[in-house]
Design a protein around this motif. Sequence first.
Motif, short mmCIF file in Angstrom:
data_model
loop_
_atom_site.label_atom_id
_atom_site.label_comp_id
_atom_site.label_asym_id
_atom_site.label_seq_id
_atom_site.Cartn_x
_atom_site.Cartn_y
_atom_site.Cartn_z
N GLY A 254 10.04 8.20 -10.95
CA GLY A 254 9.50 6.91 -10.53
C GLY A 254 8.49 7.13 -9.42
N ASN A 255 7.58 6.18 -9.28
CA ASN A 255 6.56 6.31 -8.23
C ASN A 255 6.65 5.16 -7.24
OD1 ASN A 255 4.16 7.83 -7.28
ND2 ASN A 255 3.22 5.79 -7.46
N GLN A 256 6.56 5.49 -5.97
CA GLN A 256 6.55 4.49 -4.91
C GLN A 256 5.28 4.69 -4.09
OE1 GLN A 256 11.34 4.08 -4.43
NE2 GLN A 256 10.30 5.15 -2.80
N SER A 257 4.26 3.89 -4.41
CA SER A 257 3.00 4.00 -3.65
C SER A 257 3.10 3.21 -2.37
CB SER A 257 1.84 3.40 -4.45
OG SER A 257 1.64 4.07 -5.65
N VAL A 258 2.23 3.55 -1.45
CA VAL A 258 2.04 2.72 -0.26
C VAL A 258 0.66 2.09 -0.38
CG1 VAL A 258 2.03 2.66 2.25
CG2 VAL A 258 3.40 4.39 1.06
N LEU A 259 0.60 0.80 -0.15
CA LEU A 259 -0.70 0.12 -0.20
C LEU A 259 -1.49 0.47 1.05
CD1 LEU A 259 -2.32 -1.89 -1.95
CD2 LEU A 259 -1.35 -3.73 -0.56
N LEU A 260 -2.60 1.16 0.87
CA LEU A 260 -3.34 1.70 2.01
C LEU A 260 -4.77 1.17 1.99
CD1 LEU A 260 -2.09 5.38 1.55
CD2 LEU A 260 -1.33 3.77 3.31
N ARG A 261 -5.15 0.61 3.11
CA ARG A 261 -6.48 -0.01 3.19
C ARG A 261 -7.59 1.01 2.92
NH1 ARG A 261 -8.90 -1.83 8.69
NH2 ARG A 261 -6.76 -2.43 9.10
N GLY A 262 -8.47 0.64 2.00
CA GLY A 262 -9.61 1.51 1.69
C GLY A 262 -9.25 2.68 0.78
N ILE A 263 -7.98 2.79 0.43
CA ILE A 263 -7.56 3.90 -0.43
C ILE A 263 -7.15 3.40 -1.81
CG2 ILE A 263 -5.77 5.69 -0.75
CD1 ILE A 263 -6.03 6.30 2.22
N ASN A 264 -6.28 2.42 -1.83
CA ASN A 264 -5.83 1.93 -3.15
C ASN A 264 -5.69 0.41 -3.19
OD1 ASN A 264 -3.55 1.53 -1.65
ND2 ASN A 264 -2.31 3.08 -2.69
N ASP A 265 -6.42 -0.28 -2.32
CA ASP A 265 -6.29 -1.74 -2.30
C ASP A 265 -7.41 -2.43 -3.11
OD1 ASP A 265 -8.27 -1.06 -0.50
OD2 ASP A 265 -7.66 -2.51 1.04
N GLN A 266 -8.11 -1.64 -3.96
CA GLN A 266 -9.11 -2.26 -4.83
C GLN A 266 -8.56 -2.28 -6.26
OE1 GLN A 266 -9.75 0.85 -3.56
NE2 GLN A 266 -11.10 0.58 -1.80
N GLU A 267 -8.95 -3.30 -7.02
CA GLU A 267 -8.38 -3.51 -8.36
C GLU A 267 -8.56 -2.30 -9.27
OE1 GLU A 267 -9.76 -7.12 -10.22
OE2 GLU A 267 -9.69 -8.12 -8.27
N ARG B 264 7.05 6.32 -14.06
CA ARG B 264 7.17 4.86 -14.03
C ARG B 264 6.73 4.32 -12.66
NH1 ARG B 264 10.56 0.13 -14.96
NH2 ARG B 264 9.05 -1.39 -14.22
N PRO B 265 5.69 3.47 -12.63
CA PRO B 265 5.33 2.83 -11.36
C PRO B 265 6.47 1.88 -10.96
CG PRO B 265 3.52 2.69 -12.94
CD PRO B 265 4.75 3.11 -13.71
N TYR B 266 7.08 2.13 -9.84
CA TYR B 266 8.29 1.41 -9.48
C TYR B 266 8.03 0.42 -8.33
CZ TYR B 266 13.05 0.88 -7.57
OH TYR B 266 14.21 0.39 -7.06
N TYR B 267 7.57 0.94 -7.22
CA TYR B 267 7.26 0.09 -6.06
C TYR B 267 5.83 0.33 -5.61
CZ TYR B 267 12.10 -1.17 -4.61
OH TYR B 267 13.36 -1.68 -4.50
N VAL B 268 5.21 -0.72 -5.05
CA VAL B 268 4.07 -0.55 -4.13
C VAL B 268 4.53 -1.20 -2.84
CG1 VAL B 268 1.74 -1.27 -3.56
CG2 VAL B 268 2.23 -0.49 -5.86
N TYR B 269 4.56 -0.43 -1.78
CA TYR B 269 5.02 -0.93 -0.48
C TYR B 269 3.85 -1.44 0.35
CZ TYR B 269 9.61 1.35 -0.64
OH TYR B 269 10.88 1.72 -0.96
N LEU B 270 4.08 -2.54 1.03
CA LEU B 270 3.16 -2.88 2.12
C LEU B 270 3.42 -1.84 3.20
CD1 LEU B 270 1.17 -5.15 3.06
CD2 LEU B 270 3.07 -6.10 4.35
N CYS B 271 2.35 -1.30 3.75
CA CYS B 271 2.47 -0.23 4.75
C CYS B 271 3.35 -0.73 5.91
CB CYS B 271 1.06 0.10 5.25
SG CYS B 271 0.92 1.69 6.03
N ASP B 272 4.39 0.04 6.25
CA ASP B 272 5.25 -0.36 7.37
C ASP B 272 4.48 -0.35 8.68
OD1 ASP B 272 7.51 -0.64 5.77
OD2 ASP B 272 7.99 1.50 5.91
N LYS B 273 4.97 -1.17 9.63
CA LYS B 273 4.24 -1.29 10.91
C LYS B 273 4.64 -0.16 11.86
CE LYS B 273 5.48 -5.67 10.61
NZ LYS B 273 5.86 -7.02 11.04
N VAL B 274 4.30 1.04 11.45
CA VAL B 274 4.69 2.25 12.18
C VAL B 274 3.54 2.70 13.08
CG1 VAL B 274 5.22 4.69 11.90
CG2 VAL B 274 6.28 3.00 10.40
#
Length: 348
Positions: free
Chosen positions: A230-243, A259-269
């Motif tokens: 399974g894949n868990q991407s992180v939504l990253l500005r300028g990297i994968n936030d375009q359609e 299997r694409p499983y999750y796309v996470y909103l980037c944690d506030k780290v």
Amino acid sequence: MIGSVEELCRRCGDAIDGDTRRQMEETASKYRMAVPDYYFGLIDWEDPDCPIRRQCIPDSREIRDDVYTEDPLREGRFSGVPYLVHKYRDRAAFMASNACYMYCRHCTRKNTVINSRRPTEEEFENVLGYLRAHKEIKDVLVTGGDPFTLPVELLDHYLTEIRNIPSVETIRIGTRAIVVNPEAVTEELADMLKKHHPLWVFTQFNHPKEITPQSEAACARLLDRGIPLGNQSVLLRGINDQEQVMEDLLRGLIRIRVRPYYVYLCDKVKGTRHFATDYGTGVRLMEKMRYRVPGYAVPKFVIDADGENGGKVTIEASHILEETEDYLILSGLCEGEVTKYYKGRCSE
Ligand code: SF4
């Protein structure tokens, strides 16, 4: 492997100027850097916003982030015992490793696990004791850091001991080795993992450029031994936030049987603020994907809520646009269309 800014500059020649080098050195003194040769070879140095480069090369914005905090998810608060996070009733995460082949610049654990040490055998015994005592834990995630950096015998030992606990039904491994250093996924490692079924592996492809013959082959070594991926991407500005990028990523993943499983909103780290997108971007992006790729390729978009009682929450646009006693107005077959669905009879 490139483990220092000095080595990086030696390999890049003129691509890095003096100022940038000084800023990188300052950043790398706070946040570890390591880039495997393979992943380094995917960088396009002509592109200042190269999505590969941004994920692995230190950026001075990491040390200028004074808004986010070090452990916003407060994983420490959910520690059953050191190295075990028991946040959800039926599952727990064992931090088996503090090392990674690559130190991703957006890493959620860049201030915590990555700066700690590996568990001792005694600490691992305490983890096992906790798992035995908490029979409600049915699923154990072995993570870190990256467990695939461990010697195969040590990971085998961890998995064997966890597998010997009767109440643990499934084991998951979280690793980015497949993506950043695919040759580390050896036949020997895959053979060892196969002994511990039912075992799942979750990885983190964030951009279609990461889907290469090498990463595909690493996936195949696991898949061919019956290990679901399974894949868990992180939504990253300028990297994968375009359609288009997200569509290419999702299509690429199902093509290599991940299997694409999750796309996470980037944690506030702390140190990752320059990667952050707002949640609306993620919701809109996933809604677009619903029309652009097959249903099984659309991952869940997830926020890890950091407030009191928070945890992973799936968020998506509602497809019920209106409801009456007799019917629903739903999102239609194509984007922008709607359809009427009668609750108790067929449509005319
Ligand atoms: S491989 Fe995972 S744990 Fe390691 S730095 Fe990257 S995101 Fe963090």
